[in-house]
Design an enzyme around this catalytic site. Structure first.
Site, PDB file in Angstrom:
ATOM      1  N   HIS A  39       0.839  -1.196   0.000  1.00 57.87           N
ATOM      2  CA  HIS A  39       0.000   0.000   0.000  1.00 57.87           C
ATOM      3  C   HIS A  39       0.878   1.251   0.000  1.00 57.87           C
ATOM      4  O   HIS A  39       1.775   1.393   0.818  1.00 57.87           O
ATOM      5  CB  HIS A  39      -0.904  -0.014   1.230  1.00 57.87           C
TER       6      HIS A  39
ATOM      7  N   MET B 179       2.389  12.938 -16.769  1.00 58.88           N
ATOM      8  CA  MET B 179       3.466  13.877 -17.028  1.00 58.88           C
ATOM      9  C   MET B 179       2.925  15.076 -17.794  1.00 58.88           C
ATOM     10  O   MET B 179       2.245  14.914 -18.804  1.00 58.88           O
ATOM     11  CB  MET B 179       4.584  13.220 -17.843  1.00 58.88           C
TER      12      MET B 179
ATOM     13  N   ASP C  28       6.056   5.657 -21.856  1.00 58.38           N
ATOM     14  CA  ASP C  28       6.117   5.522 -23.312  1.00 58.38           C
ATOM     15  C   ASP C  28       7.529   5.131 -23.760  1.00 58.38           C
ATOM     16  O   ASP C  28       8.459   5.048 -22.951  1.00 58.38           O
ATOM     17  CB  ASP C  28       5.623   6.798 -23.998  1.00 58.38           C
TER      18      ASP C  28
ATOM     19  N   TYR D  27      10.447  12.519 -13.540  1.00 61.63           N
ATOM     20  CA  TYR D  27      11.642  11.666 -13.617  1.00 61.63           C
ATOM     21  C   TYR D  27      12.190  11.374 -12.220  1.00 61.63           C
ATOM     22  O   TYR D  27      12.522  10.229 -11.897  1.00 61.63           O
ATOM     23  CB  TYR D  27      12.746  12.341 -14.435  1.00 61.63           C
TER      24      TYR D  27
ATOM     25  N   ASP E 172      -4.909   3.747  -4.653  1.00 58.89           N
ATOM     26  CA  ASP E 172      -4.982   4.200  -3.262  1.00 58.89           C
ATOM     27  C   ASP E 172      -6.141   5.178  -3.076  1.00 58.89           C
ATOM     28  O   ASP E 172      -6.217   6.195  -3.761  1.00 58.89           O
ATOM     29  CB  ASP E 172      -3.658   4.876  -2.891  1.00 58.89           C
TER      30      ASP E 172
ATOM     31  N   TYR F 166       4.467  11.955 -24.063  1.00 58.73           N
ATOM     32  CA  TYR F 166       3.679  12.225 -22.855  1.00 58.73           C
ATOM     33  C   TYR F 166       2.745  11.074 -22.495  1.00 58.73           C
ATOM     34  O   TYR F 166       1.717  11.268 -21.852  1.00 58.73           O
ATOM     35  CB  TYR F 166       2.938  13.557 -22.943  1.00 58.73           C
TER      36      TYR F 166
END
Length: 157
Positions: free
Chosen positions: A22, A79, A30, A118, A69, A136
């Protein structure tokens, strides 16, 4: 073959998803993402692959077995487009549809700046690279819990 499992999910991917706890995060990225170098810094230390599929298809497979969650505001991140944080390209709209489908409700992606993505990805549990060729097509998901029906559900914080 296993029953009721998306055939796209390899043994390595299933193992990682099962081993995550959890609050652990995973990245689905990509083909342009520096997946191998980022994956070396993750908990698993190795890159997982779902080659030949786009990001939305990979998300569908992963979210078919992994709960998101519900104790955090933003369990799904996308992103941001550089210089255009409010732009949502087609690849992200397709991914959004898969998240909503898996959750049975609208659960909008929160956005995160490219270099912050990143950095956070390096702290993830694992990175799963796809064959997504559009830019993206990079996403992060926080694993939730599955509780027994009679277990206390707790309060969302």
């Amino acid at each position: 073959m296993l029953k009721n499992l998306d055939p796209l999910l390899s043994a390595d991917v299933l193992h990682a998803l099962s081993a995550m706890g959890h609050g652990d995060e995973l990245v689905i990225c990509d083909a342009n993402f520096p997946a191998d170098s980022v994956a070396r810094a993750t908990v698993t230390g190795k890159l997982l692959r779902l080659d030949g599929v786009d990001a939305a298809r990979a998300i569908r497979a992963v979210l078919s077995v992994m709960p998101l969650d519900t104790f955090v505001d933003d369990p799904a991140l996308r992103m941001e487009v550089v210089g255009e944080p409010d732009t949502v390209p087609a690849v992200q709209r397709e991914a959004q549809a898969e998240v909503n489908r898996a959750e049975g409700r609208d659960l909008p992606f929160a956005s995160i700046e490219r270099f912050a993505f990143y950095e956070r990805a390096r702290r993830a549990y694992c990175v799963i690279a796809t064959g997504e060729q559009r830019g993206y097509g990079c996403f992060m998901f926080k694993k939730g819990v599955l509780l027994a029906p009679d277990a206390p559900q707790g309060n969302r914080t």
